[in-house]
Motif scaffolding. Structure first.
Motif, short mmCIF file in Angstrom:
data_model
loop_
_atom_site.label_atom_id
_atom_site.label_comp_id
_atom_site.label_asym_id
_atom_site.label_seq_id
_atom_site.Cartn_x
_atom_site.Cartn_y
_atom_site.Cartn_z
N ALA A 20 0.83 -1.20 0.00
CA ALA A 20 0.00 0.00 0.00
C ALA A 20 0.87 1.26 0.00
CB ALA A 20 -0.92 -0.01 1.21
N ASN A 21 2.02 1.18 0.70
CA ASN A 21 3.00 2.26 0.61
C ASN A 21 4.37 1.60 0.61
OD1 ASN A 21 3.93 1.88 3.39
ND2 ASN A 21 1.89 2.64 3.90
N SER A 22 5.43 2.41 0.49
CA SER A 22 6.74 1.81 0.23
C SER A 22 7.24 0.95 1.39
CB SER A 22 7.76 2.90 -0.11
OG SER A 22 7.92 3.72 1.01
N ARG A 56 12.95 -0.27 -2.79
CA ARG A 56 12.71 0.76 -1.77
C ARG A 56 11.82 0.36 -0.60
NH1 ARG A 56 11.58 6.19 -5.09
NH2 ARG A 56 9.90 4.87 -5.82
N GLY A 57 11.38 -0.89 -0.54
CA GLY A 57 10.67 -1.34 0.65
C GLY A 57 11.70 -1.86 1.64
N GLY A 58 11.25 -2.68 2.58
CA GLY A 58 12.21 -3.27 3.52
C GLY A 58 12.90 -4.47 2.89
N VAL A 59 14.13 -4.73 3.34
CA VAL A 59 14.85 -5.92 2.90
C VAL A 59 15.35 -6.65 4.14
CG1 VAL A 59 16.77 -6.84 1.56
CG2 VAL A 59 15.64 -4.74 0.79
N SER A 60 15.11 -7.95 4.17
CA SER A 60 15.57 -8.75 5.28
C SER A 60 16.36 -9.92 4.71
CB SER A 60 14.33 -9.23 6.06
OG SER A 60 14.71 -10.10 7.06
N SER A 119 6.95 -10.77 10.37
CA SER A 119 6.78 -9.57 9.54
C SER A 119 5.32 -9.15 9.40
CB SER A 119 7.34 -9.83 8.14
OG SER A 119 6.92 -8.81 7.27
N PRO A 120 5.03 -7.86 9.64
CA PRO A 120 3.66 -7.35 9.45
C PRO A 120 3.40 -6.91 8.01
CG PRO A 120 5.04 -5.63 10.40
CD PRO A 120 5.94 -6.81 10.17
N ALA A 121 4.38 -7.04 7.12
CA ALA A 121 4.22 -6.53 5.75
C ALA A 121 3.02 -7.18 5.05
CB ALA A 121 5.49 -6.77 4.94
N SER A 122 2.31 -6.40 4.26
CA SER A 122 1.16 -6.96 3.54
C SER A 122 1.61 -7.69 2.28
CB SER A 122 0.17 -5.85 3.19
OG SER A 122 0.78 -4.95 2.27
#
Ligand SMILES: *Cc1c(COP(=O)(O)O)cnc(C)c1O
Length: 401
Positions: free
Chosen positions: A128-130, A153-157, A174-177
């Motif tokens: 939904a956002n970066s 540009r999002g998170g990287v793990s 992770s809470p990422a959608s």
């Protein structure tokens, strides 16, 4: 300091660390026997695993492609550069990978590097956002995947090499959608395989995409050469498959195969697809010939011969000190350890007319400088015997009694 002096200072620093890289110039087609910088060499360094780069039928198809479609495409795919040759190749690649995907479609790219940037940025933008998308990247992934994850540009793990349990813990936390797991299928410096079945199960449990970069598997792995997904007998809508076409397929470019909606997303949104001139259509035409060889009897015979050579090298090497990680693939590393010893051994092989690249940090971990032998179906048993004998002899000479 003036601008050029600034650049030179940086180059001098690399040279002082022994990290200057130089290119050798091949004067003949990619093949085991090549003339390089004016000298005949026996090469163990290309990724032309099936020996198709100079195959007469592929070369002939390239000529024919130039006659049919000219030299250049003239524009990007979405403007006017998309030719019938590109369309036919995409249909053939989608059909080839269809057993492993759901509603498969394929998209041809100029290079694997660009295909990886495109895939990770387009999927990464689904959040939904970066900050809402997370890329879970295997520790030994290829540079193009690392760069693609950065560009997204999002998170990287980063998860440890081959560690599905660690990945699963990261996915759970992770809470990422939008969750995207990305891995090489065959690791390019070690030749080992990613545990794709367990990775896919973890992705399915956590609603994650699994992007598989099969640069070293396409054409080589699997009964029919379909690559890593065939090797492991996988099929899932979560899979996004990247195959490159400059290695076993012998020509150049790459493709992404996935559910048709994912492919449509790439066409609509992926900047490395949209903002670049389409590859020359003749390449796509040549790739149709190469794909026909991979799928047919000849491809099967070439894969069988390559397996024989891999087994032969294992059985003929008698190394005491240099480490040989188990690799079931055409990538056969010999870990020597120190940078200078690896460089010296490569230089001694070169004096004997054997071309084997030495790989140093930062490409590999410190203390694991190595020779990276790659085998090809174009090698003969005598070629491999010559290499094994030279390596056995060199290690013996260099080991204190
Ligand atoms: C070679 C390679 C690429 C890049 O493919 P190109 O077509 O050469 O740009 C991507 N991923 C891996 C694992 C590779 O080995």
């Amino acid at each position: 300091m003036d601008l050029i002096a600034h650049v030179q200072t940086r180059l001098d620093a690399l040279a002082a660390q022994g990290l200057t890289r130089r290119r050798r110039t091949a004067e003949t087609p990619c093949a085991p026997r090549q003339t390089v910088d004016g000298r005949p060499m026996l090469a163990f360094c290309s990724n032309d695993y099936l020996g198709l780069a100079a195959h007469p039928q592929v070369v002939q198809a390239l000529r024919e492609g130039a006659d049919l479609y000219g030299a250049g495409s003239g524009a990007s795919h979405l403007v006017s550069g998309h030719s019938r040759a590109h369309a036919l190749l995409e249909e053939a690649l989608a059909a080839f990978e269809a057993p492993h995907l759901v509603e498969a479609q394929a998209l041809y790219f100029c290079t694997g590097y660009m295909a990886n940037l495109a895939t990770l940025t387009a999927l990464g933008a689904l959040g939904a956002n970066s900050s809402d998308a997370m890329i879970f990247s295997e520790a030994l992934n290829h540079a193009s995947l690392i760069d693609g994850a950065r560009l997204a540009r999002g998170g990287v793990s980063v998860y440890p090499h081959g560690d599905v349990a660690a990945l699963e813990a990261q996915l759970r936390a992770s809470p990422a959608s939008t969750k995207i797991v990305v891995t090489d299928s065959v690791f390019s410096m070690d030749g080992d395989l990613a545990p794709l079945p367990a990775l896919l199960r973890a992705c399915e449990r956590h609603g994650a995409w699994l992007v598989v970069d099969d640069a070293h598997g396409f054409g080589v792995l699997g009964e029919n050469g379909r690559g890593a997904l065939e090797h492991f007998d996988l099929r899932s809508p979560n899979l996004v498959y990247v195959g490159t076409l400059g290695k076993a397929a012998g020509v150049g470019g790459a493709f992404v195969a996935a559910h048709r909606s994912v492919i449509d997303l790439l066409v609509q949104r992926a900047r490395p697809y949209i903002y670049t001139t389409a590859a020359p259509p003749a390449l796509a035409h040549a790739l149709l010939a190469s794909l026909a060889i991979i799928q047919g009897e000849e491809g099967r015979a070439r894969r069988a011969h390559l397996s024989t050579l891999i087994a032969q090298l294992s059985s003929e090497l008698r190394l005491q000190r240099w480490q040989r990680p188990l690799s079931p693939t055409a990538i056969q590393p010999l870990i020597i350890g120190a940078n200078d010893e690896a460089m010296q051994v490569a230089a001694r092989l070169h004096e004997q007319g054997l071309w084997v690249p030495a790989i140093r940090p930062p490409t590999v971990a410190p203390g694991t400088a190595r020779l990276r032998v790659t085998l090809s179906a174009a090698h003969t048993r005598q070629d491999v015997a010559q290499l094994a004998a030279a390596l056995n002899q060199l290690e013996l000479e260099r080991t204190p009694a």
